[in-house]
Write an enzyme that holds these catalytic residues in place. Structure first.
Site, PDB file in Angstrom:
ATOM      1  CG  HIS A  69      11.443  -7.623  -4.751  1.00  0.00           C
ATOM      2  ND1 HIS A  69      12.233  -7.316  -5.834  1.00  0.00           N
ATOM      3  CD2 HIS A  69      11.026  -6.430  -4.264  1.00  0.00           C
ATOM      4  CE1 HIS A  69      12.277  -6.008  -6.003  1.00  0.00           C
ATOM      5  NE2 HIS A  69      11.561  -5.438  -5.064  1.00  0.00           N
ATOM      6  CD  GLU A 106      13.653  -1.929 -11.235  1.00  0.00           C
ATOM      7  OE1 GLU A 106      13.806  -1.761 -10.011  1.00  0.00           O
ATOM      8  OE2 GLU A 106      12.653  -2.481 -11.735  1.00  0.00           O
ATOM      9  CG  ASN A 129      10.600  -3.469  -9.094  1.00  0.00           C
ATOM     10  OD1 ASN A 129      10.731  -3.476 -10.307  1.00  0.00           O
ATOM     11  ND2 ASN A 129      11.508  -2.978  -8.297  1.00  0.00           N
TER      12      ASN A 129
HETATM   13  C1  LIG Z   1      13.527  -1.856   0.703  1.00  0.00           C
HETATM   14  C2  LIG Z   1      12.432  -2.331  -0.207  1.00  0.00           C
HETATM   15  C3  LIG Z   1      12.243  -1.714  -1.448  1.00  0.00           C
HETATM   16  C4  LIG Z   1      11.233  -2.176  -2.296  1.00  0.00           C
HETATM   17  N1  LIG Z   1      10.982  -1.522  -3.485  1.00  0.00           N
HETATM   18  C5  LIG Z   1       9.963  -1.953  -4.274  1.00  0.00           C
HETATM   19  C6  LIG Z   1       9.594  -1.236  -5.444  1.00  0.00           C
HETATM   20  O1  LIG Z   1      10.158  -0.209  -5.798  1.00  0.00           O
HETATM   21  N2  LIG Z   1       8.558  -1.707  -6.185  1.00  0.00           N
HETATM   22  C7  LIG Z   1       7.885  -2.853  -5.845  1.00  0.00           C
HETATM   23  O2  LIG Z   1       6.984  -3.250  -6.569  1.00  0.00           O
HETATM   24  N3  LIG Z   1       8.208  -3.528  -4.735  1.00  0.00           N
HETATM   25  C8  LIG Z   1       9.197  -3.087  -3.935  1.00  0.00           C
HETATM   26  N4  LIG Z   1       9.481  -3.743  -2.781  1.00  0.00           N
HETATM   27  C9  LIG Z   1       8.711  -4.947  -2.460  1.00  0.00           C
HETATM   28  C10 LIG Z   1       7.302  -4.600  -2.014  1.00  0.00           C
HETATM   29  O3  LIG Z   1       7.345  -3.583  -1.061  1.00  0.00           O
HETATM   30  C11 LIG Z   1       6.661  -5.873  -1.492  1.00  0.00           C
HETATM   31  O4  LIG Z   1       6.672  -6.841  -2.528  1.00  0.00           O
HETATM   32  C12 LIG Z   1       5.229  -5.640  -1.053  1.00  0.00           C
HETATM   33  O5  LIG Z   1       5.127  -4.595  -0.142  1.00  0.00           O
HETATM   34  C13 LIG Z   1       4.677  -6.913  -0.434  1.00  0.00           C
HETATM   35  O6  LIG Z   1       3.317  -6.690  -0.121  1.00  0.00           O
HETATM   36  P1  LIG Z   1       2.613  -7.621   0.936  1.00  0.00           P
HETATM   37  O7  LIG Z   1       1.216  -7.170   1.065  1.00  0.00           O
HETATM   38  O8  LIG Z   1       2.877  -9.029   0.554  1.00  0.00           O
HETATM   39  O9  LIG Z   1       3.416  -7.403   2.311  1.00  0.00           O
HETATM   40  P2  LIG Z   1       4.008  -6.124   3.023  1.00  0.00           P
HETATM   41  O10 LIG Z   1       3.861  -4.901   2.203  1.00  0.00           O
HETATM   42  O11 LIG Z   1       5.379  -6.478   3.456  1.00  0.00           O
HETATM   43  O12 LIG Z   1       3.061  -5.938   4.287  1.00  0.00           O
HETATM   44  C14 LIG Z   1       3.002  -6.884   5.326  1.00  0.00           C
HETATM   45  C15 LIG Z   1       2.580  -6.159   6.593  1.00  0.00           C
HETATM   46  O13 LIG Z   1       2.235  -7.113   7.576  1.00  0.00           O
HETATM   47  C16 LIG Z   1       2.756  -6.691   8.833  1.00  0.00           C
HETATM   48  N5  LIG Z   1       2.917  -7.889   9.658  1.00  0.00           N
HETATM   49  C17 LIG Z   1       3.811  -8.890   9.497  1.00  0.00           C
HETATM   50  N6  LIG Z   1       3.644  -9.817  10.442  1.00  0.00           N
HETATM   51  C18 LIG Z   1       2.627  -9.394  11.225  1.00  0.00           C
HETATM   52  C19 LIG Z   1       1.994  -9.926  12.379  1.00  0.00           C
HETATM   53  N7  LIG Z   1       2.358 -11.102  12.906  1.00  0.00           N
HETATM   54  N8  LIG Z   1       0.995  -9.215  12.946  1.00  0.00           N
HETATM   55  C20 LIG Z   1       0.597  -8.028  12.436  1.00  0.00           C
HETATM   56  N9  LIG Z   1       1.172  -7.485  11.336  1.00  0.00           N
HETATM   57  C21 LIG Z   1       2.165  -8.167  10.731  1.00  0.00           C
HETATM   58  C22 LIG Z   1       4.049  -5.996   8.477  1.00  0.00           C
HETATM   59  O14 LIG Z   1       4.449  -5.101   9.497  1.00  0.00           O
HETATM   60  C23 LIG Z   1       3.670  -5.284   7.202  1.00  0.00           C
HETATM   61  O15 LIG Z   1       3.146  -3.999   7.461  1.00  0.00           O
HETATM   62  C24 LIG Z   1      10.444  -3.274  -1.901  1.00  0.00           C
HETATM   63  C25 LIG Z   1      10.627  -3.867  -0.649  1.00  0.00           C
HETATM   64  C26 LIG Z   1      11.607  -3.398   0.205  1.00  0.00           C
HETATM   65  C27 LIG Z   1      11.780  -4.055   1.541  1.00  0.00           C
END
Ligand SMILES: Cc1cc2nc3c(=O)[nH]c(=O)nc-3n(C[C@H](O)[C@H](O)[C@H](O)COP(=O)(O)OP(=O)(O)OC[C@H]3O[C@@H](n4cnc5c(N)ncnc54)[C@H](O)[C@@H]3O)c2cc1C
Length: 515
Positions: free
Chosen positions: A455, A376, A494
């Site tokens: 990721h 990308e 992604n």
């Molecule tokens: C810079 C960046 C760019 C990205 N771009 C893309 C993209 O374009 N497309 C795509 O598909 N994916 C992208 N990703 C990846 C995608 O954002 C993640 O794969 C996805 O958000 C993961 O979802 P999740 O629910 O596993 O966790 P997350 O979305 O990371 O959410 C976890 C949450 O838990 C909270 N948390 C953690 N520990 C604790 C705790 N102990 N107590 C309370 N809260 C806590 C965190 O603050 C966070 O809000 C990107 C990631 C980053 C960092």
């Protein structure tokens, strides 16, 4: 189906349970401070947002505990800090920024966090909306063939394709960059990228993006603060062009009247309280990260959605401290980077490499003879003119792992960056770059960089720690609904769409079970 206890009933039943087994001191905290709620969701990223909405719609009283703060888009366009002038809002509790240059900042509960492991650096979001606050908005579905190179057959891809991927898309409303925007000077790099791919005979196309392109048009027209068009992505978009989860799933969850989000609550401990209930202890912090209160909750249903690193760390701590005794030895295993790699190509003319975000185009080289890969195009603030920055993904094997470090009371992360599979993915990416370079007389600006990932995936994976619907083995009412479930890769895409689709599938299962 769901027996809702109010707080008074809960305290009475806790006391009755204590008395019945003769332990008057049993969990003194249960008698004084526990707040009872039917369901708790830890974390408000993709998994947590999906779980919250579906719990709320089912009428289940739910609290979402999120360590970060809320980020409301303002009319003044000044919600987030910018790459050019970063401050504490950019970074989670750090005296310096953590991407691009290391700039001194105030210590604050900012949006982007880092986890430094052995062999890998992991970036992740913090705040209401999780990593969607900092993400690029790419909303990308894997092919069936590649999906089954990663996931077990217990997950029916056709069902995901028919029901759950569309369900997520109906809420995130992703769309491709419209041509009138792509043709502007801001998106020069995206156009060059597509042209270079065509010359090399590689398949390239626009991606579905969780972006409101009308707002991008308003940026171009000078009616909104320039953000997407000048390449801001990882500290948030001030114009509001990014459809982050706080603006769809989570606001819909709150609108049910059943879901309450508590920002700035850092969960530290999860434990079994009494039969089929869980106690969750957290630190309430202020925006500078100082603990201002400790709180504990008891719930019947617990959904872990703190992201791959956060959820795995909570589970490892619970295992080591014996607060969830039936967790198995697979916790922390099968972790991977999604095959992430950053590259940059030197071209023969202007590229506007710091403009035109989020990156909205992809080269799909799934028939690469070495290994399937995608590339990308992305804007980066530190890339010089004449260069285009690329971001590659492959199928990483889940060869990484996390262990619990009792002295730091946090998880240590290990990634074998030189494993045979990682070397193969590097060769595959280099092969595709060679095709691009020889067709376009371009050169790689620097060696491909595999040192970081945005990721993180795995640590509490399907079939190892959880069943195929995310229910943790040994605990009927404990669920993992985030990226921890996924063994290391979302098959050359992604991950956010697949994380959310699997969470939708898990929530359907949970809400349709008999008790
Ligand atoms: C810079 C960046 C760019 C990205 N771009 C893309 C993209 O374009 N497309 C795509 O598909 N994916 C992208 N990703 C990846 C995608 O954002 C993640 O794969 C996805 O958000 C993961 O979802 P999740 O629910 O596993 O966790 P997350 O979305 O990371 O959410 C976890 C949450 O838990 C909270 N948390 C953690 N520990 C604790 C705790 N102990 N107590 C309370 N809260 C806590 C965190 O603050 C966070 O809000 C990107 C990631 C980053 C960092």
């Amino acid at each position: 189906m769901y027996r809702v206890l109010n707080r008074r009933q809960f305290v009475q039943s806790s006391l009755a349970a204590a008395a019945s087994i003769g332990l008057s001191s049993l969990r003194a905290s249960a008698q004084k401070a526990d707040e009872y709620i039917e369901a708790i969701v830890i974390g408000s990223g993709f998994g947590g947002a999906v779980a919250s909405l579906r719990l709320g719609q089912a009428g289940i009283e739910t609290i979402v505990l999120e360590r970060g703060r809320r980020w409301q888009i303002t009319d003044a366009g000044d919600t987030f800090s910018t790459y050019q002038k970063p401050d504490g809002r950019s970074t989670w509790l750090s005296p310096t920024t953590i991407v691009f240059d290391s700039v001194p900042i105030d210590v604050y509960t900012g949006v982007l966090d880092v986890k430094r492991g052995d062999g890998i650096i992991v970036y992740r979001g913090a705040g209401v909306g999780g990593s969607s606050l900092v993400y690029n908005g790419v909303t990308y579905q894997p092919t069936q063939e590649l999906f089954y190179q990663v996931f077990p057959r217990t997950i029916n891809y056709e069902e995901l394709d028919r029901v759950y991927y569309p369900r997520v898309r109906s809420i995130l409303k992703p769309s491709q960059i419209p041509d009138d925007i792509l043709q502007t000077n801001y998106y020069l790099s995206s156009r060059i990228f597509l042209e270079q791919a065509a010359k090399a005979g590689l398949k390239a196309r626009k991606l579905d993006m969780a972006v409101d392109w009308n707002i991008v048009r308003q940026e171009i027209a000078g009616q909104k603060v320039p953000s997407a068009i000048i390449g801001q992505v990882y500290y948030g978009l001030n114009s509001g062009a990014k459809n982050s989860l706080d603006r769809n799933y989570l606001s819909m969850a709150e609108a049910t009247g059943k879901v309450e989000i508590r920002p700035l609550h850092v969960v530290t401990t999860i434990e079994e309280s009494d039969k089929e209930r869980f106690r969750i202890v957290c630190n309430q912090i202020n925006e500078q990260g100082t603990v201002i209160a400790q709180k504990s909750f008891v719930c019947r249903y617990l959904f872990l959605a703190a992201g791959s690193i956060g959820t795995t760390e909570l589970l490892l701590r619970a295992k080591v401290n014996g607060t969830l005794r039936r967790l198995n030895n697979q916790v922390g295993k099968f972790w991977g980077t999604n095959g992430d790699a950053v590259g940059a190509v030197i071209t023969n003319g202007p590229t506007n490499p710091t403009q035109g975000g989020p990156g909205a185009t992809v080269i799909e080289h799934l028939d690469n003879p070495i290994a399937p890969i995608v590339i990308e195009q992305l804007p980066f603030p530190i890339v010089p003119e004449d260069v285009i920055a690329f971001f590659g993904q492959a199928i990483a094997k889940p060869e990484g792992y996390l262990t619990y470090n009792t002295s730091t009371q946090s998880a240590d992360l290990f990634w074998p960056s030189n494993s045979a599979n990682n070397q193969k993915n590097a060769q595959a990416l280099e092969y595709t770059y060679q095709l691009l370079n020889s067709a376009n007389s371009t050169t790689l600006a620097q060696p491909l960089d595999f040192s970081s990932t945005a990721h993180p995936l795995g640590g509490a994976t399907i079939g190892a720690v959880c069943d195929t619907y995310g229910q943790v083995y040994g605990y009927r009412n404990l669920f993992v609904v985030d990226g921890s479930l996924i063994p290391g890769s979302t098959a050359c895409t992604n991950p956010s769409l697949t994380i959310a689709a699997l969470a939708e599938r898990s929530m359907d299962r949970f809400l349709n079970r008999s008790t």
